[in-house]
Design a protein around this motif. Structure first.
Motif, PDB file in Angstrom:
ATOM      1  N   UNK A 174      19.961 -39.842 -60.614  1.00  0.00           N
ATOM      2  CA  UNK A 174      19.305 -40.765 -59.692  1.00  0.00           C
ATOM      3  C   UNK A 174      18.616 -41.901 -60.453  1.00  0.00           C
ATOM      4  N   UNK A 175      18.385 -42.997 -59.763  1.00  0.00           N
ATOM      5  CA  UNK A 175      17.691 -44.137 -60.354  1.00  0.00           C
ATOM      6  C   UNK A 175      16.198 -43.894 -60.368  1.00  0.00           C
ATOM      7  N   UNK A 176      15.563 -44.146 -61.514  1.00  0.00           N
ATOM      8  CA  UNK A 176      14.120 -43.992 -61.652  1.00  0.00           C
ATOM      9  C   UNK A 176      13.438 -45.348 -61.635  1.00  0.00           C
ATOM     10  N   UNK A 177      14.007 -46.325 -62.352  1.00  0.00           N
ATOM     11  CA  UNK A 177      13.428 -47.668 -62.447  1.00  0.00           C
ATOM     12  C   UNK A 177      14.527 -48.710 -62.271  1.00  0.00           C
ATOM     13  N   UNK A 178      14.248 -49.739 -61.487  1.00  0.00           N
ATOM     14  CA  UNK A 178      15.124 -50.900 -61.342  1.00  0.00           C
ATOM     15  C   UNK A 178      14.405 -52.098 -61.948  1.00  0.00           C
ATOM     16  N   UNK A 179      14.862 -52.546 -63.125  1.00  0.00           N
ATOM     17  CA  UNK A 179      14.208 -53.634 -63.857  1.00  0.00           C
ATOM     18  C   UNK A 179      14.927 -54.953 -63.606  1.00  0.00           C
ATOM     19  N   UNK A 180      14.189 -55.960 -63.202  1.00  0.00           N
ATOM     20  CA  UNK A 180      14.766 -57.287 -62.996  1.00  0.00           C
ATOM     21  C   UNK A 180      14.218 -58.335 -63.932  1.00  0.00           C
ATOM     22  N   UNK A 181      13.510 -57.912 -64.998  1.00  0.00           N
ATOM     23  CA  UNK A 181      12.818 -58.860 -65.875  1.00  0.00           C
ATOM     24  C   UNK A 181      13.260 -58.741 -67.329  1.00  0.00           C
ATOM     25  N   UNK A 182      14.525 -58.382 -67.548  1.00  0.00           N
ATOM     26  CA  UNK A 182      15.099 -58.337 -68.910  1.00  0.00           C
ATOM     27  C   UNK A 182      14.318 -57.408 -69.841  1.00  0.00           C
ATOM     28  N   UNK A 183      13.899 -56.266 -69.323  1.00  0.00           N
ATOM     29  CA  UNK A 183      13.205 -55.278 -70.140  1.00  0.00           C
ATOM     30  C   UNK A 183      14.046 -54.851 -71.339  1.00  0.00           C
ATOM     31  N   UNK A 184      15.370 -54.874 -71.179  1.00  0.00           N
ATOM     32  CA  UNK A 184      16.266 -54.422 -72.245  1.00  0.00           C
ATOM     33  C   UNK A 184      16.962 -55.583 -72.956  1.00  0.00           C
ATOM     34  N   UNK A 185      16.316 -56.717 -72.984  1.00  0.00           N
ATOM     35  CA  UNK A 185      16.873 -57.859 -73.709  1.00  0.00           C
ATOM     36  C   UNK A 185      17.761 -58.728 -72.836  1.00  0.00           C
ATOM     37  N   UNK A 186      18.262 -59.799 -73.447  1.00  0.00           N
ATOM     38  CA  UNK A 186      19.013 -60.832 -72.724  1.00  0.00           C
ATOM     39  C   UNK A 186      20.385 -61.009 -73.359  1.00  0.00           C
ATOM     40  N   UNK A 187      21.433 -61.021 -72.542  1.00  0.00           N
ATOM     41  CA  UNK A 187      22.769 -61.337 -73.029  1.00  0.00           C
ATOM     42  C   UNK A 187      23.022 -62.836 -72.959  1.00  0.00           C
ATOM     43  N   UNK A 188      22.627 -63.451 -71.867  1.00  0.00           N
ATOM     44  CA  UNK A 188      22.798 -64.899 -71.741  1.00  0.00           C
ATOM     45  C   UNK A 188      23.834 -65.298 -70.719  1.00  0.00           C
ATOM     46  N   UNK A 189      25.008 -64.676 -70.746  1.00  0.00           N
ATOM     47  CA  UNK A 189      25.997 -64.956 -69.708  1.00  0.00           C
ATOM     48  C   UNK A 189      25.908 -63.898 -68.615  1.00  0.00           C
ATOM     49  N   UNK A 190      25.885 -64.339 -67.369  1.00  0.00           N
ATOM     50  CA  UNK A 190      25.689 -63.462 -66.214  1.00  0.00           C
ATOM     51  C   UNK A 190      26.925 -63.515 -65.331  1.00  0.00           C
ATOM     52  N   UNK A 191      27.505 -62.349 -65.051  1.00  0.00           N
ATOM     53  CA  UNK A 191      28.701 -62.309 -64.210  1.00  0.00           C
ATOM     54  C   UNK A 191      28.378 -62.155 -62.731  1.00  0.00           C
TER      55      UNK A 191
END
Length: 326
Positions: free
Chosen positions: A151-168
């Protein structure tokens, strides 16, 4: 070896298996979603969407290798499921079984502590991120389910795990019950601030109690990577049982059972040498070796009895005693 034939891609079609150098089909007697789930997992095609009957993808030829298949859904291949025996059937090719899967796994979690946490990335020729704007727990739930991460515990929308740069993908809007993020409402495009790339933290397994009097007592089983397995009783004690009962919403622990008290399980033994302090909210937070690492047999399967289980059973005992002595 298995494959899917006559579908729109390699993840849907008529089920065929190779035996003794010859390809043949599978009869649709008792064919259901549990059977389809095994095929989709075996072919790395995501989760099962449907299990068509009656040669929905056309009639095959040659042998009908399997009939009356009964899978639990956790097996690695169809031949591991219950069936009549290879080549034994009372079918014709008008009964050839089919499968529709959600598709090849095209999603991963990056930069997290494990495979069940991190930045969400989608593969469309190259890997790209998902925009975190409007990202919520329903979206995260679909990702966790798709990856077999519980199950999902946390939904992060603030780049907690870094940034790739290109978004699909952006403006993803899942109901939460979809089997793949591609089934959710979404918009393709890179119009997303880099500080808003989506991530998730999943509980890497679900948990259940089996073979007890009720849902709050029994053999401890956990679901990891889509497969149910057991827990070894090495170092198993009341602190570990307390965590299970809390995680199950079953109150406090009454006993920590060892030596397959609730019967021997099957499949993998996912956890061994579990050492909880008793305050953790799930078994994953307790000390243990890498999941799947153990030196145990199923005769050492751990179990628990929780207070809620006894409370649920107690009124039945009182009624029984009243009827005897009244």
């Amino acid at each position: 070896m298995s494959l899917l034939v006559n579908g729109s891609d390699s993840c849907c079609g008529r089920v065929e298996i190779r035996y003794n150098g010859q390809w043949g089909t599978v009869c649709d007697d008792n064919w259901d979603m549990n059977d389809a789930a095994v095929v989709c997992r075996q072919l790395q095609c995501g989760s099962a969407i449907s299990a068509p009957h009656s040669a929905a993808f056309g009639q095959g030829s040659g042998s009908i290798w399997l009939d009356d298949i009964k899978c639990s859904g956790s097996e690695g291949t169809l031949t591991q499921c219950s069936h009549k025996g290879l080549g034994k059937n009372d079918c014709n090719h008008g009964e050839d079984a089919g499968v529709v899967c959600s598709g090849a796994q095209n999603i991963s979690l990056v930069n997290g502590l494990d495979a069940c946490s991190g930045r969400v990335e989608i593969f469309y020729g190259t890997w790209g991120a998902v925009c975190g704007q409007s990202w919520d727990i329903d979206d995260a739930a679909v990702v966790c389910r798709q990856l077999g991460c519980g199950r999902a515990v946390i939904a992060d929308g603030q780049s907690l795990f870094g940034v790739r740069g290109n978004v699909w993908l952006s403006e993803v809007n899942c109901k939460g019950n979809e089997s793949s993020i591609t089934q959710c409402s979404q918009r393709n495009g890179n119009n997303c601030p880099q500080s808003n790339e989506a991530g998730v933290i999943c509980s890497d397994y679900s948990i259940r109690l089996v073979n007890g009097n009720n849902d709050c007592s029994g053999r401890v089983e956990i679901l990891y990577n889509g497969q149910w397995g057991t827990v070894c009783d090495d170092d198993w004690d009341m602190k570990d049982a307390a965590v299970v009962c809390r995680q199950m919403g079953c109150g406090t622990a009454v006993s920590a059972q060892t030596s397959a008290h609730f019967g021997q399980g099957s499949g993998p033994i996912w956890l061994d040498d579990v050492r909880c302090s008793g305050s953790e909210s799930s078994l994953t937070q307790c000390s243990h070796p890498t999941i799947g690492t153990n030196n145990c047999g199923h005769s050492e399967d751990a179990g628990v009895v929780c207070l809620q289980g006894i409370c649920n059973f107690f009124p039945v005992v009182l009624l029984y005693l009243y009827e005897i002595f009244s």
